[in-house]
Motif scaffolding. Structure first.
Motif, PDB file in Angstrom:
ATOM      1  N   GLY A   1      17.916  22.376  -1.311  1.00 18.09           N
ATOM      2  CA  GLY A   1      16.737  23.044  -0.789  1.00 18.09           C
ATOM      3  C   GLY A   1      15.799  22.041  -0.169  1.00 18.09           C
ATOM      4  N   THR A   2      14.610  22.483   0.154  1.00 14.65           N
ATOM      5  CA  THR A   2      13.608  21.623   0.780  1.00 14.65           C
ATOM      6  C   THR A   2      12.699  21.027  -0.284  1.00 14.65           C
ATOM      7  OG1 THR A   2      13.630  22.958   2.803  1.00 14.65           O
ATOM      8  CG2 THR A   2      11.712  21.538   2.442  1.00 14.65           C
ATOM      9  N   LEU A   3      12.533  19.712  -0.233  1.00 18.04           N
ATOM     10  CA  LEU A   3      11.666  19.002  -1.160  1.00 18.04           C
ATOM     11  C   LEU A   3      10.476  18.466  -0.393  1.00 18.04           C
ATOM     12  CD1 LEU A   3      11.165  17.834  -4.011  1.00 18.04           C
ATOM     13  CD2 LEU A   3      12.431  15.797  -3.279  1.00 18.04           C
ATOM     14  N   THR A   4       9.282  18.801  -0.845  1.00 16.14           N
ATOM     15  CA  THR A   4       8.055  18.340  -0.205  1.00 16.14           C
ATOM     16  C   THR A   4       7.320  17.358  -1.105  1.00 16.14           C
ATOM     17  OG1 THR A   4       6.849  20.266  -1.055  1.00 16.14           O
ATOM     18  CG2 THR A   4       7.812  20.464   1.139  1.00 16.14           C
ATOM     19  N   ASN A   5       6.233  16.814  -0.598  1.00 15.64           N
ATOM     20  CA  ASN A   5       5.481  15.786  -1.307  1.00 15.64           C
ATOM     21  C   ASN A   5       5.025  16.229  -2.697  1.00 15.64           C
ATOM     22  OD1 ASN A   5       5.654  14.270   1.020  1.00 15.64           O
ATOM     23  ND2 ASN A   5       3.523  14.571   1.639  1.00 15.64           N
ATOM     24  N   ASN A   6       5.146  15.312  -3.642  1.00 10.00           N
ATOM     25  CA  ASN A   6       4.484  15.419  -4.943  1.00 10.00           C
ATOM     26  C   ASN A   6       4.881  16.654  -5.747  1.00 10.00           C
ATOM     27  OD1 ASN A   6       2.921  13.065  -4.260  1.00 10.00           O
ATOM     28  ND2 ASN A   6       1.611  14.393  -3.026  1.00 10.00           N
TER      29      ASN A   6
ATOM     30  N   VAL B   1      11.810  17.081   3.167  1.00  9.54           N
ATOM     31  CA  VAL B   1      13.185  16.710   3.487  1.00  9.54           C
ATOM     32  C   VAL B   1      14.115  17.783   2.927  1.00  9.54           C
ATOM     33  CG1 VAL B   1      12.668  14.245   3.476  1.00  9.54           C
ATOM     34  CG2 VAL B   1      13.484  15.344   1.389  1.00  9.54           C
ATOM     35  N   LYS B   2      15.285  17.868   3.510  1.00  9.64           N
ATOM     36  CA  LYS B   2      16.282  18.853   3.095  1.00  9.64           C
ATOM     37  C   LYS B   2      17.340  18.155   2.260  1.00  9.64           C
ATOM     38  CE  LYS B   2      18.065  23.089   3.554  1.00  9.64           C
ATOM     39  NZ  LYS B   2      17.348  24.330   3.203  1.00  9.64           N
ATOM     40  N   LEU B   3      17.535  18.639   1.032  1.00  8.50           N
ATOM     41  CA  LEU B   3      18.597  18.130   0.168  1.00  8.50           C
ATOM     42  C   LEU B   3      19.746  19.123   0.200  1.00  8.50           C
ATOM     43  CD1 LEU B   3      16.519  16.912  -2.929  1.00  8.50           C
ATOM     44  CD2 LEU B   3      17.222  15.611  -0.907  1.00  8.50           C
ATOM     45  N   LEU B   4      20.916  18.674   0.630  1.00  5.68           N
ATOM     46  CA  LEU B   4      22.064  19.549   0.801  1.00  5.68           C
ATOM     47  C   LEU B   4      22.943  19.551  -0.449  1.00  5.68           C
ATOM     48  CD1 LEU B   4      23.101  18.609   4.450  1.00  5.68           C
ATOM     49  CD2 LEU B   4      21.660  20.520   3.683  1.00  5.68           C
ATOM     50  N   GLN B   5      23.392  20.713  -0.852  1.00  7.59           N
ATOM     51  CA  GLN B   5      24.268  20.824  -2.004  1.00  7.59           C
ATOM     52  C   GLN B   5      25.506  19.950  -1.816  1.00  7.59           C
ATOM     53  OE1 GLN B   5      25.384  24.820  -2.949  1.00  7.59           O
ATOM     54  NE2 GLN B   5      26.837  24.225  -4.531  1.00  7.59           N
ATOM     55  N   GLY B   6      25.843  19.188  -2.855  1.00  8.52           N
ATOM     56  CA  GLY B   6      27.001  18.306  -2.814  1.00  8.52           C
ATOM     57  C   GLY B   6      26.699  16.910  -2.321  1.00  8.52           C
ATOM     58  N   ALA B   7      25.525  16.712  -1.735  1.00 11.93           N
ATOM     59  CA  ALA B   7      25.140  15.382  -1.250  1.00 11.93           C
ATOM     60  C   ALA B   7      24.742  14.494  -2.422  1.00 11.93           C
ATOM     61  CB  ALA B   7      24.000  15.504  -0.251  1.00 11.93           C
ATOM     62  N   THR B   8      24.658  13.198  -2.138  1.00 14.72           N
ATOM     63  CA  THR B   8      24.228  12.225  -3.143  1.00 14.72           C
ATOM     64  C   THR B   8      22.883  11.648  -2.725  1.00 14.72           C
ATOM     65  OG1 THR B   8      26.500  11.642  -3.739  1.00 14.72           O
ATOM     66  CG2 THR B   8      24.781  10.040  -4.266  1.00 14.72           C
ATOM     67  N   THR B   9      21.989  11.466  -3.679  1.00 14.35           N
ATOM     68  CA  THR B   9      20.694  10.875  -3.398  1.00 14.35           C
ATOM     69  C   THR B   9      20.348   9.888  -4.498  1.00 14.35           C
ATOM     70  OG1 THR B   9      18.398  11.375  -2.774  1.00 14.35           O
ATOM     71  CG2 THR B   9      19.315  12.621  -4.616  1.00 14.35           C
ATOM     72  N   ARG B  10      19.406   9.015  -4.210  1.00 16.48           N
ATOM     73  CA  ARG B  10      18.992   7.987  -5.152  1.00 16.48           C
ATOM     74  C   ARG B  10      17.552   8.244  -5.587  1.00 16.48           C
ATOM     75  NH1 ARG B  10      19.907   2.293  -6.237  1.00 16.48           N
ATOM     76  NH2 ARG B  10      17.941   1.190  -6.645  1.00 16.48           N
ATOM     77  N   LEU B  11      17.287   8.065  -6.849  1.00 19.05           N
ATOM     78  CA  LEU B  11      15.940   8.130  -7.399  1.00 19.05           C
ATOM     79  C   LEU B  11      15.537   6.729  -7.823  1.00 19.05           C
ATOM     80  CD1 LEU B  11      16.615  11.168  -9.772  1.00 19.05           C
ATOM     81  CD2 LEU B  11      15.580  11.288  -7.508  1.00 19.05           C
ATOM     82  N   ASP B  12      14.328   6.301  -7.436  1.00 19.49           N
ATOM     83  CA  ASP B  12      13.894   4.970  -7.853  1.00 19.49           C
ATOM     84  C   ASP B  12      12.377   4.878  -7.879  1.00 19.49           C
ATOM     85  OD1 ASP B  12      12.973   4.394  -5.196  1.00 19.49           O
ATOM     86  OD2 ASP B  12      14.989   3.773  -4.617  1.00 19.49           O
TER      87      ASP B  12
END
Length: 253
Positions: free
Chosen positions: A151-156, A85-96
């Motif tokens: 950037g791009t985040l891949t599995n594990n 998945v692509k994580l864009l600078q300035g975006a918000t994401t959740r960790l759980d």
């Protein structure tokens, strides 16, 4: 045949350098200590390397050091939808803790110990620091974070929380098995990864019981914050038992 130079050369052995011929070449080129990385390879692989080093040691008449580098805790994100998945600078994401595949809006992080340690303002590094998140809200089993470096985040991929003290031991169950095996092989040094506090040294010292020296790897800012206490714990090895192998210094090799 002791080499009197103060700087010592540590050579890591792997598939490209594990043959007796290559080990001999590295030794003749100046290697003083051979490092066995227990993040990779089987016990049988490492046993063969130890045997080759000890055979060369007997032949040369000169001591050769063997350093077992334990893997330490490995913290990783879970699986991602479509692998990446692509994580864009300035975006918000959740960790759980939810093990369902993640996406740009939610990243599975199956490590309760991380949520126990982080708070607002904590930086969370992903994939060897290529991606950086900053926590804006933290709960017992989740966190909300802003993407500082996208950037791009891949599995594990690996997770690091450099400025938080995580409530985990430096020795995992795998490390304890590897440690027992290494001590049975008669290695000279145990490299202790993920040191955060002096108690990590004390725990390893109890298990090693003088059978090898401890090399403390200072890889986290928390270790630097507790450097005086860690140094005192290392010095106890000499003070409490002068016959116990020193935890630092390679002058015997």
């Amino acid at each position: 045949m002791r080499r009197l130079r103060q700087a010592k050369i540590v050579a890591t052995l792997g598939p490209a350098s594990e043959t007796p011929e290559m080990i001999r070449s590295l030794f003749e080129a100046g290697a003083d200590v051979f490092r066995l990385n227990f993040s990779h390879g089987s016990h049988a692989d490492h046993a063969q390397r130890v045997a080759a080093i000890r055979a060369l040691e007997r032949e040369s008449g000169r001591p050769i050091g063997i350093l077992t580098d334990l893997q330490g805790p490995k913290l990783r994100v879970g699986s991602m939808q479509g692998y990446a998945v692509k994580l864009l600078q300035g975006a918000t994401t959740r960790l759980d803790l939810d093990k369902a595949p993640g996406n740009a809006d939610r990243i599975p992080l199956p490590h309760p110990e991380i949520f126990a340690a982080i708070s607002e303002g904590t930086d969370v590094l992903l994939d060897d620091g290529k991606l950086r998140l900053r926590v804006t809200e933290a709960g017992d089993d989740f966190a909300v974070a802003e993407v500082i470096t996208g950037g791009t985040l891949t599995n594990n991929k690996g997770v690091n929380v450099p400025n938080a003290m995580l409530p985990i031991s430096a020795l995992t169950p795998k490390d304890r098995v590897d440690l027992n095996f290494a001590l049975e092989q008669g290695v000279d040094y145990i490299g202790l990864s993920f040191v955060q506090r002096p108690e990590d040294i004390a725990e390893a010292r109890r298990l090693i019981a003088g059978r090898a020296a401890i090399m403390s790897k200072l890889e986290k800012p928390a270790a630097i914050d507790h450097l005086d206490e860690i140094t005192k714990q290392m010095n106890l090895i000499r003070r409490d038992n002068p016959d116990e192998k020193a935890s630092y210094g390679l002058n015997s090799f």
